[in-house]
Motif scaffolding. Structure first.
Motif: not given
Length: 232
Positions: A82, A106, A227
């Protein structure tokens, strides 16, 4: 027998009986799964990054499988992905005309993906192995899946570097090492369970290992596309 030895034996039997009598809804039932030290956890992380043949990892955890390492590896990876995913987007959009904002989704997405990977997949694999009469302890499967994610933590940090080609390379390398670790250990287990050379055994092996490989490739794809898909 000396009184001191008899006392120790009595205490051991009492502890064993107490643990055996604990229901799965009690903390005492799960306590042995967190009874590991730092040396054991580090050795298992090292073993997951240096795959060995013939089910080495299953032999390593046969007496003391744990959930401590898998839990902290998974949780660390969630926050690492994240944070580094947002850093990657920041560096990608950094510029005079760029406008960047933190993506809180995220963390939620990373938690859903990682925790599902280390819980749902081992349970499904455990059920499939039981169906094929090649059963393995569920705790062993959760343990190996948890430790298999260890290599993605340093890789997620390196993916902050603003090069999409480098990110693909890092994720492919990490996914290959992690996947080889999983498949080599399960292949050794299946080889011990199924008679060699039988067509039905080969089919079962292909189904199990193919399904594991497919899910692992999907995990790599999710890491990259959700991501670290930013370009410089």
């Amino acid at each position: 027998k000396p009184a001191s030895m008899a006392s120790l034996d009595s205490d051991d039997h009492a502890a064993a009986n107490s643990a055996a009598g604990s229901g799965f809804w009690t903390l005492r039932y799960y306590q042995p799964l967190f009874d590991v030290d730092t040396v054991q956890v580090l050795m298992r992380i090292k073993g997951s990054m240096l795959p060995r043949p013939r089910g080495f990892f299953f032999d390593l955890i046969s007496q003391t499988p744990d959930l401590w390492g898998p839990f902290w590896i998974s949780t660390t990876l969630i926050f690492a992905v994240a944070i580094t995913g947002n850093l990657a987007s920041y560096y990608a959009y950094l510029g005079p005309a760029g406008k960047w904002s933190y993506n809180f989704n995220h963390l939620t997405l990373a938690g859903s993906v990682v925790y599902s990977y280390v819980t749902v997949l081992p349970i499904l694999l455990w059920l499939l192995l039981r169906y094929y009469d090649a059963s393995k302890r569920l705790i062993d499967l959760i343990c190996i899946y948890g430790y298999s994610l260890g290599i993605f933590i340093p890789i997620s940090v390196l993916c902050v570097l603003n090069s999409d080609i480098l990110r693909w390379f890092l994720i492919l390398v990490g996914g290959s090492v992690s996947g080889l670790f999983l498949l080599s250990n399960l292949h050794a287990h299946l080889s011990d369970c199924f008679p060699y050379g039988e067509g039905d055994a080969k089919r079962k092996t292909v189904v199990v290992l193919g399904g594991m490989a497919g899910c692992h490739i999907l995990l790599m794809f999710l890491f990259k596309m959700f991501f670290f898909h930013y370009t410089e």
